[in-house]
Write an enzyme that holds these catalytic residues in place. Structure first.
Site, PDB file in Angstrom:
ATOM      1  N   HIS A 266      -5.437   8.426   4.510  1.00 31.59           N
ATOM      2  CA  HIS A 266      -6.417   8.734   5.565  1.00 31.59           C
ATOM      3  C   HIS A 266      -7.292   9.922   5.176  1.00 31.59           C
ATOM      4  CE1 HIS A 266      -8.236   8.768   9.499  1.00 31.59           C
ATOM      5  NE2 HIS A 266      -7.941  10.053   9.632  1.00 31.59           N
TER       6      HIS A 266
ATOM      7  N   HIS B  84       0.832  -1.197   0.000  1.00 38.06           N
ATOM      8  CA  HIS B  84       0.000   0.000   0.000  1.00 38.06           C
ATOM      9  C   HIS B  84       0.867   1.248   0.000  1.00 38.06           C
ATOM     10  CE1 HIS B  84      -2.662  -3.112   1.652  1.00 38.06           C
ATOM     11  NE2 HIS B  84      -3.565  -2.478   0.957  1.00 38.06           N
TER      12      HIS B  84
END
Length: 585
Positions: free
Chosen positions: A400, A217
């Site tokens: 995020h 990721h």
């Protein structure tokens, strides 16, 4: 660098739409992902895989006979939501149960687990299995904490081939467990990846250096070493994997292994072949017999320049399953007749938009404040989206801010729709919770869904919300997040802010303070707690393998929660008595 995109927020959906249009022979689109173009044979276990976008051919490219029956596809680097997974699983179900398989990441564990519970409520026997093959992310004594990387492929393949043979669900799960226990991976990288719309990569590697033990990721590696030659890279990968054999493998000599040399996005095939010639020679010298090796891009990370090596140590059963034919858009083995897509196959039934339950006038009045608060949350997230991404990229994957923006925006839309239809405060929050979890995916999506749902349950649709109810809802939200995520205070997560916020709010309300004042006090404690996370080392989630890198930087989830508590206070100040007639008690 991702160069071709439209709206970055729509990238994952548009990529999936194009993929399905290009591969109608193998797949058809359903809500949440894709399933095989042919119906799952009656009585055959359905293997449904999934994870975030950005890893093609994982996960949608592995759907087809001999491999997955369906794939749930989340946003970029974010797990699909429980609702997406449930939708794909229902469309793939052939009557013999479903095995949900995914890489071992906190968001995937949460959402696939919730999906299994919802499927059980639908009367479908559903099990879950997380692949945890990445040796770099945890030691052998903590192997259950390891991430899932390119070992996904041989483990998915074993379980799916077992399902294709007609094995019962219990046996398919047993095969997945055995393949998982015998699979190890290790990777290196030379540069990070750049998400659609971003102007810089998630991490960089100094010139003439490589990152060792990367994630898929865009997480940085656990260490750095001088840039190797191809042969030196091969030796590092092979030596690392041979250092840790499964418990029931006495030594490499005489063993047979499935071998996957995986390119992560911009290491090209010729380079992989140069590395593989040395991998094959080194494994041969160690006495390992290679079975049907795979060399290519199998689990990628956008344009990351990196390579990983996976070994699955075979026994007779696993070898038969690894060699079994498969026919998918991106992975083929052996020969199968061309599939004949089912004509006009209907999509899995969609849940009709449920009616809004009746609500009291007081609760409908309070719902306007709830909507205003959610709008303030979305505006705050939008203002800070880049800052949140930057904080998250220090030791995580940098998404995020993107995930919070997707979730909060969707929550606003669902709340506005419910409010316009006369819903009470509880229903407005419940609809917002589902939309946030469904659109954001990932760990934060699941946790924010739980927070809003807990508040909604406490407020309900009948009574006028008062300070006691709000405090009780926040207290339950704190407990729900700890239950779901398994984190406690000190782990460097949002829990480090949520717990003191909930405790301070409850204490202030118990002291007789009005909700506006009590919330102000609690939001101040949240801000202080978020700042204090900078001094903590992460013990949970994706940042855990990079603990030291995050020292001096607050946790992104903790920081966003603190910003949100302050934004909601602004709404309470503006609407103190108009919508809180029972503020004092």
């Amino acid at each position: 660098m991702t160069r071709l995109f439209n709206d970055p927020a729509a990238f994952a959906d548009e990529a999936l739409e194009g993929f399905a249009a290009a591969h109608r022979r193998w797949v058809r689109p359903v809500t949440g992902g894709v399933v095989r173009s042919t119906r799952t044979p009656a009585g055959q276990v359905a293997v449904v895989i999934g994870g975030g976008s950005g890893h093609y051919p994982a996960f949608s490219g592995l759907v087809g006979r001999g491999l997955a029956h369906g794939a749930a596809v989340g946003n970029v680097f974010a797990s699909p939501s429980a609702q997406q997974i449930r939708s794909v699983a229902r469309a793939a179900h052939g009557g013999a149960g479903v095995l949900l398989m995914y890489g071992n990441y906190a968001g995937d564990v949460l959402h696939f687990g919730q999906a299994a519970e919802r499927l059980a409520a639908d009367g479908i026997d559903a099990r879950t299995f997380a692949v945890a093959d990445d040796m770099a992310s945890a030691g052998p004594d903590e192997s259950a904490e390891r991430r899932g990387i390119a070992g996904d492929l041989p483990v998915f393949k074993a379980a799916a081939a077992a399902a294709e043979q007609g094995l019962a669900l219990d046996d398919v799960v047993r095969v997945a467990q055995r393949a998982g226990a015998r699979t190890r991976s290790f990777g290196i990288a030379f540069s990070g990846c750049t998400l659609p719309g971003a102007d810089h990569p998630l991490f960089t590697v100094p010139e003439a250096r490589m990152a060792v033990g990367l994630g898929i990721h865009g997480e940085p590696g656990i260490g750095e070493e001088p840039l190797p030659t191809a042969d030196e890279a091969a030796r590092l990968l092979v030596d690392t994997l041979l250092q840790e054999l499964p418990e029931d493998v006495p030594g490499p000599r005489g063993q047979r292994a499935a071998v996957v040399l995986n390119g992560l996005g911009s290491v090209k095939y010729e380079e992989l072949f140069v590395v593989y010639r040395k991998v094959a020679a080194l494994l041969g010298e160690a006495g390992v017999e290679i079975v049907d090796p795979e060399v290519g891009e199998l689990v990628t990370s956008f344009d990351m320049a990196g390579v990983s090596l996976t070994l699955t140590w075979l026994d007779e059963e696993l070898e038969e399953l690894w060699r079994a034919p498969a026919d998918t858009p991106a992975f083929r083995k052996g020969t199968l007749d061309a599939p004949v897509p089912d004509a006009g196959e209907p999509s899995a039934e969609e849940d009709a938009d449920p009616a809004v339950p009746p609500a009291s006038e007081d609760s409908r009045h309070a719902a306007a404040t709830v909507l205003a608060a959610l709008e303030a949350v979305a505006a705050t997230v939008d203002t800070h989206v880049e800052e949140l991404g930057r904080i998250d990229a220090v030791a995580g994957d940098g998404d995020h801010g993107i995930g919070m923006r997707r979730g909060s925006t969707a929550a606003c839309g669902a709340a506005a729709d419910a409010h316009a239809r006369g819903a009470g405060a509880g229903t407005v929050l419940a609809r917002a919770a589902d939309a946030w979890a469904d659109r954001a995916g990932g760990t934060s999506g699941a946790l924010w869904g739980a927070i809003l749902r807990s508040l909604g349950t406490a407020l309900g649709d009948r009574e006028a919300p008062d300070a006691d109810r709000v405090a009780a809802g926040v207290t339950e939200a704190s407990a729900a997040v700890r239950r779901l995520g398994g984190a406690e205070v000190g782990d460097k997560t949002m829990v480090d802010v949520l717990v003191p916020f909930a405790e301070t709010l409850a204490a202030a309300v118990a002291d007789g303070q009005a909700l506006t004042d009590a919330w102000d006090r609690a939001a101040t404690s949240a801000t202080e707690a978020a700042a204090a996370t900078a001094a903590l080392l992460p013990r949970k989630g994706r940042a855990r393998p990079h603990a030291e890198k995050s020292l001096g930087t607050p946790d992104a989830g903790a920081h966003s929660l603190a910003l949100i508590t302050r934004a909601v206070h602004g709404v309470l100040i503006r609407r103190p008595h108009e919508d809180h007639p029972h503020d004092h008690h």
